[in-house]
Design a protein around this motif. Structure first.
Motif, short mmCIF file in Angstrom:
data_model
loop_
_atom_site.label_atom_id
_atom_site.label_comp_id
_atom_site.label_asym_id
_atom_site.label_seq_id
_atom_site.Cartn_x
_atom_site.Cartn_y
_atom_site.Cartn_z
N ALA A 1 0.84 -1.20 0.00
CA ALA A 1 0.00 0.00 0.00
C ALA A 1 0.87 1.25 0.00
O ALA A 1 0.59 2.22 -0.71
CB ALA A 1 -0.92 0.00 1.22
N THR A 2 1.95 1.22 0.79
CA THR A 2 2.86 2.37 0.84
C THR A 2 3.49 2.60 -0.53
O THR A 2 3.58 3.74 -1.00
CB THR A 2 3.96 2.12 1.88
OG1 THR A 2 3.34 1.87 3.14
CG2 THR A 2 4.88 3.31 2.00
N GLU B 1 2.31 1.62 -3.47
CA GLU B 1 1.32 2.06 -4.44
C GLU B 1 1.01 3.54 -4.24
O GLU B 1 0.87 4.30 -5.21
CB GLU B 1 0.04 1.23 -4.31
CG GLU B 1 -1.10 1.87 -5.09
CD GLU B 1 -2.18 0.90 -5.51
OE1 GLU B 1 -2.03 -0.30 -5.23
OE2 GLU B 1 -3.14 1.36 -6.14
N ALA B 2 0.90 3.95 -2.96
CA ALA B 2 0.64 5.36 -2.69
C ALA B 2 1.77 6.22 -3.25
O ALA B 2 1.52 7.27 -3.84
CB ALA B 2 0.49 5.58 -1.19
N ALA B 3 2.99 5.77 -3.08
CA ALA B 3 4.13 6.55 -3.56
C ALA B 3 4.06 6.75 -5.08
O ALA B 3 4.28 7.85 -5.58
CB ALA B 3 5.44 5.88 -3.17
N ILE B 4 3.70 5.69 -5.78
CA ILE B 4 3.58 5.83 -7.24
C ILE B 4 2.39 6.72 -7.57
O ILE B 4 2.49 7.64 -8.38
CB ILE B 4 3.37 4.45 -7.91
CG1 ILE B 4 4.50 3.49 -7.52
CG2 ILE B 4 3.33 4.60 -9.43
CD1 ILE B 4 4.28 2.08 -8.03
N GLY B 5 1.27 6.46 -6.88
CA GLY B 5 0.04 7.18 -7.19
C GLY B 5 0.14 8.67 -6.93
O GLY B 5 -0.53 9.48 -7.55
N LEU B 6 1.00 9.06 -5.97
CA LEU B 6 1.14 10.48 -5.67
C LEU B 6 2.08 11.17 -6.64
O LEU B 6 2.22 12.39 -6.60
CB LEU B 6 1.68 10.66 -4.24
CG LEU B 6 0.70 10.28 -3.13
CD1 LEU B 6 1.39 10.28 -1.79
CD2 LEU B 6 -0.50 11.22 -3.11
N GLY B 7 2.74 10.39 -7.49
CA GLY B 7 3.57 11.01 -8.52
C GLY B 7 5.04 11.09 -8.19
O GLY B 7 5.75 11.93 -8.73
N LEU B 8 5.53 10.21 -7.29
CA LEU B 8 6.97 10.16 -7.08
C LEU B 8 7.62 9.45 -8.26
O LEU B 8 7.08 8.48 -8.79
CB LEU B 8 7.31 9.40 -5.79
CG LEU B 8 7.29 10.20 -4.49
CD1 LEU B 8 5.86 10.53 -4.10
CD2 LEU B 8 7.97 9.44 -3.36
N THR B 9 8.77 9.96 -8.70
CA THR B 9 9.48 9.27 -9.77
C THR B 9 10.13 8.02 -9.19
O THR B 9 10.19 7.84 -7.98
CB THR B 9 10.59 10.16 -10.37
OG1 THR B 9 11.51 10.46 -9.33
CG2 THR B 9 10.03 11.44 -10.93
N GLN C 1 12.81 8.99 -6.79
CA GLN C 1 12.26 9.54 -5.55
C GLN C 1 11.66 8.45 -4.67
O GLN C 1 11.77 8.50 -3.45
CB GLN C 1 11.19 10.59 -5.87
CG GLN C 1 11.77 11.90 -6.35
CD GLN C 1 10.74 12.78 -7.00
OE1 GLN C 1 9.71 12.31 -7.50
NE2 GLN C 1 11.00 14.08 -7.03
N TRP D 1 13.13 8.48 -1.14
CA TRP D 1 12.22 9.03 -0.14
C TRP D 1 11.57 7.93 0.68
O TRP D 1 11.25 8.12 1.85
CB TRP D 1 11.09 9.82 -0.79
CG TRP D 1 11.43 11.14 -1.37
CD1 TRP D 1 12.64 11.52 -1.90
CD2 TRP D 1 10.57 12.27 -1.49
NE1 TRP D 1 12.56 12.79 -2.34
CE2 TRP D 1 11.31 13.29 -2.12
CE3 TRP D 1 9.25 12.51 -1.15
CZ2 TRP D 1 10.76 14.54 -2.40
CZ3 TRP D 1 8.70 13.75 -1.43
CH2 TRP D 1 9.46 14.75 -2.05
N VAL D 2 11.30 6.80 0.05
CA VAL D 2 10.44 5.81 0.70
C VAL D 2 11.17 4.49 0.94
O VAL D 2 11.29 4.05 2.09
CB VAL D 2 9.17 5.56 -0.15
CG1 VAL D 2 8.28 4.55 0.54
CG2 VAL D 2 8.42 6.86 -0.38
N LEU E 1 12.91 3.24 4.64
CA LEU E 1 12.17 2.19 5.33
C LEU E 1 12.99 0.91 5.45
O LEU E 1 12.79 0.12 6.37
CB LEU E 1 10.84 1.91 4.61
CG LEU E 1 9.79 3.00 4.84
CD1 LEU E 1 8.54 2.72 4.02
CD2 LEU E 1 9.42 3.10 6.30
#
Ligand code: ATP
Ligand code: MG
Lengths: 377, 305
Positions: free
Chosen positions: A274-275, A277-285, A288, A292-293, A297
């Motif tokens: 989920a984390t 997918e959220a990162a992709i969905g928010l538009g991180l390259t 990034q 960033w993620v 983690l």
């Protein structure tokens, strides 16, 4: 009655009391012949026995800590004192080496100390301070010169410069191979995380590398790199050689790859879908997402890998002494050749010390990070 | 406005989304419903190109989304998913600030926006800004997930079963909040849900998917009164039809002149609530706050097609 007694304390007392019965030091005519056992002065032995027996009672953790420190101090003081007394009227070639009694007492009080610290459950910053304090204390004791008449310190005095040089070489081998392993292993771990089909082959190769015994690995490398150095133009100038630092560094590097790569993979795979997918969905390259993620983690697992590799390489670097790679191993193998155990100890003791400090420091670092970045359950 | 035309996704040669066309007007909510595996998530994810369509087009305000770099497109579209996907190593404030940071807003603007959104979602900024996600309840995490999706003021918000993991009480509250915030901001919203009641409550239009095909796309009242296929009818549940219908209308809309005894019901209470109150208190008519009455006879009439 037994309910009033502390079980770990009983065990430590048993080890320590056996140590009190055995000789504290060996008094030898010179550095290679076996010597005669000499015991501790009776008053000191009595004091240590009291501390050991007291440790069997249900003392508070703080008192236990103080007792362990006092015990350690007394054992060290007794070692230095006995050595001084024996050497004062002994021949210049004579040696006073720590013997079974000393090592057992050291073990007993070190265990008591660790046990007390564990039970105290000190806050993280206290544990950092304790580590720093312990290092400072050892440095202080050594710099007072009280132990200078002990055989290991005599060996040290005879090769101060070499000790420093080999110490630096040892750190260079351990940290250099770690650095190389991170430089190659991290990207490789990221790559096989992104390309699952490559995971099996890469990990199997690394697994096989890991199982080659270190001596065998050196044995294989000496002819291979020797041949390369002799036949490939420029290779010898670049530092490639069958013996020396180069094959040692390569061997340590190869042993480090599996833990680095597999922990990188484990760390990255542990990030919840989920984390991601959220990162992709928010538009991180892609980059990034990694910086960033994923990497933050995965960091605790990566640090665990660094801990494993560093402690492993500090120990394994001893083998480099065998093929002229330098490091504390040089003393160990010189000592083995000359059957001079004191020289072996001069190589082994700092190696153990380094590995201990590195292991504890990285454990603390992992916990400090876990403290600030908790992972989801 | 978002226009989907002839959108198809094939997996292993089989259509998972099959030639779907639909339009969502600016500021409207489209609810995608259908059984599990009917292609709702795939359709939604083709809008922000998390899934690349096999054929067909998605236009947002007339612009073909295929012509925009995917990560830039996604920064313009809010996206909230079930299980919220908050970054566990970042504070609530940093999580909400993700897209504004990507868009290089100034630090002051970002801080102001984070506080504004926390306030909008009824979370005290000073208490929540610096908390870690694991220090929040599930409902609070979900709200932060939606706040994060809205942070860069997107015109379009996509949500995939955002309330699936919440208990019924908190879910009802979250749905009401979402509806209010969406109206306030004028955001266009495409929402995937399993729950027909949620679709009826929130959707201006409901899109019913069956095995990859769009079988009906109409306002809730039309779906309830005239289901296009037996599948749509089954999805509504024949036993629930009158109640769903009643839940579409607030009581004050059918209030008539008259007199009734007993405690009044709130103006915004649905006719479904009114019916329940009639049955429970044994009354034939209820007073409505602010004047008028609702009669059982009127409710009966409203509950039939
Ligand atoms: N990456 C993929 N590769 C192959 N098949 C896929 C992939 N993603 C989805 N599918 C298939 O496509 C179909 C539709 O999936 P989708 O996730 O869109 O369904 P859904 O309507 O969202 O279901 P649910 O209500 O269970 O979430 C399913 O049969 C699924 O197995
Ligand atoms: Mg789905």
């Amino acid at each position: 009655m037994t309910a009033r007694l502390d079980r770990p304390g009983l065990l430590f007392a048993l080890i320590g009391l056996v140590g009190l019965v055995l000789p504290l030091v060996q008094f030898k005519a010179n550095r290679i012949v076996p010597g005669d056992g000499v015991s501790m002065a009776l008053p000191l032995a009595g004091l240590l026995a009291l501390i050991l027996l007291g440790g069997c009672l249900r003392w508070s953790h703080g008192l236990r800590l103080a007792a362990a420190l006092a015990g350690l101090g007394t054992v060290i003081a007794a070692l230095g004192g006995t050595a001084r007394a024996l050497m004062a009227d002994g021949p210049a070639l004579a040696r006073v080496a720590p013997a079974a009694g000393f090592w057992l007492l050291l073990l007993a009080f070190a265990l008591m100390l660790t046990d007390a610290v564990t039970r105290l459950r000190p806050a993280l910053h206290w544990r950092w301070l304790m580590l720093a304090g312990a290092i400072a204390l050892v440095a202080m004791v050594l710099s007072t010169g009280w132990l200078d008449q002990v055989s290991v310190m005599r060996e040290y005095a005879a090769r101060r410069d070499a000790f420093l040089r080999e110490g630096v070489a040892h750190l260079y081998l351990a940290f250099g191979s770690l650095g190389l392993a991170l430089m190659i292993g991290l990207p490789l771990g990221v790559a096989i995380h992104q390309a699952p089909s490559a995971r099996g082959p890469v990990l199997s190769v690394l697994n096989i590398l890991q199982t080659i015994p270190s001596l065998a690995l050196f044995g294989i490398m000496i002819p291979i790199f020797g041949w390369i150095a002799a036949n490939v133009p420029g290779a010898a100038q670049a530092g490639i050689a069958g013996i020396g630092v180069f094959p040692a560094l390569v061997a340590l590097f190869l042993y480090s790859l599996l833990p680095v790569v597999s922990n990188t993979l484990t760390g990255l795979s542990g990030v919840s879908p989920a984390t991601q997918e959220a990162a992709i969905g928010l538009g991180l390259t892609r980059f990034q997402r990694l910086t960033w993620v994923l990497v933050p983690l995965a960091l605790p697992v990566l640090l665990a890998a660094i801990r494993i590799v560093l402690v492993q390489n500090i120990g394994l670097a001893v083998i480099a002494g065998l093929i002229g790679g330098g490091g504390f191993g040089t003393f160990v193998f010189q000592g083995l050749n000359q059957t001079a155990m004191d020289l072996v100890l001069l190589g082994a003791l700092p190696t153990i010390g380094l590995a201990l400090v590195a292991g504890i420091a990285l454990d603390l670092l992992v916990q400090t990070l876990n403290h600030t970045t908790p992972r989801p359950a | 406005m978002i226009q989907i035309s002839h959108l198809t996704k094939l997996y292993d040669g089989k259509p998972v989304v099959d030639d779907v066309s639909l339009t969502v007007e600016r500021g409207q909510i489209a609810a995608l419903v259908g059984t599990s595996g009917s292609g709702k998530t795939t359709l939604l994810r083709m809008i922000n190109r998390l899934v690349t369509p096999s054929s067909g087009q998605v236009l947002i305000d007339g612009q073909d989304t295929a012509a925009i770099a995917p990560h830039l497109l996604r920064r313009r579209i809010g996206y909230a998913i079930q299980g919220h996907g908050l970054f566990p190593h970042r504070t609530v404030g940093q999580n909400i600030a993700t897209v504004p940071r990507l868009l290089r807003w100034s630090a002051d603007d970002i801080r102001a926006r984070v506080d504004e959104l926390l306030t909008l979602f009824q979370l005290d900024p000073d208490a929540f800004r610096d908390r870690m996600p694991h220090e929040l309840s599930g409902g609070q995490q979900q709200r932060i997930g939606v706040a994060r999706a809205l942070a860069a003021k997107p015109d379009l918000l996509l949500m995939d079963e955002p309330f699936g993991a919440l208990d019924p009480v908190i879910r009802a509250k979250a749905q009401a909040d979402l509806r209010q915030i969406q109206r306030q901001l004028g955001t266009t919203l495409v929402l995937v849900t399993h729950d027909m009641a949620e679709a009826i409550l929130l959707g201006d239009r409901i899109a019913v998917m069956d095995r990859g095909k769009l079988v009906q796309y109409a306002p809730p009242a039309d779906i309830l009164r005239a289901p296009a296929t037996p599948f749509v009818e089954a999805l509504i549940g024949p036993d629930m039809r009158p109640f769903h219908l009643l839940s579409l209308t607030p009581a004050f809309q059918i209030a008539t002149e008259g007199h009734a005894i007993g405690a009044p019901i709130p103006r915004e209470a649905t006719l479904r609530d009114a019916l329940a109150e009639c049955l429970w208190s044994g009354r034939d008519a209820l007073p409505v706050e602010g004047g008028g009455v609702v009669t059982l006879a009127a409710l009966r009439q409203r509950a039939a097609p």
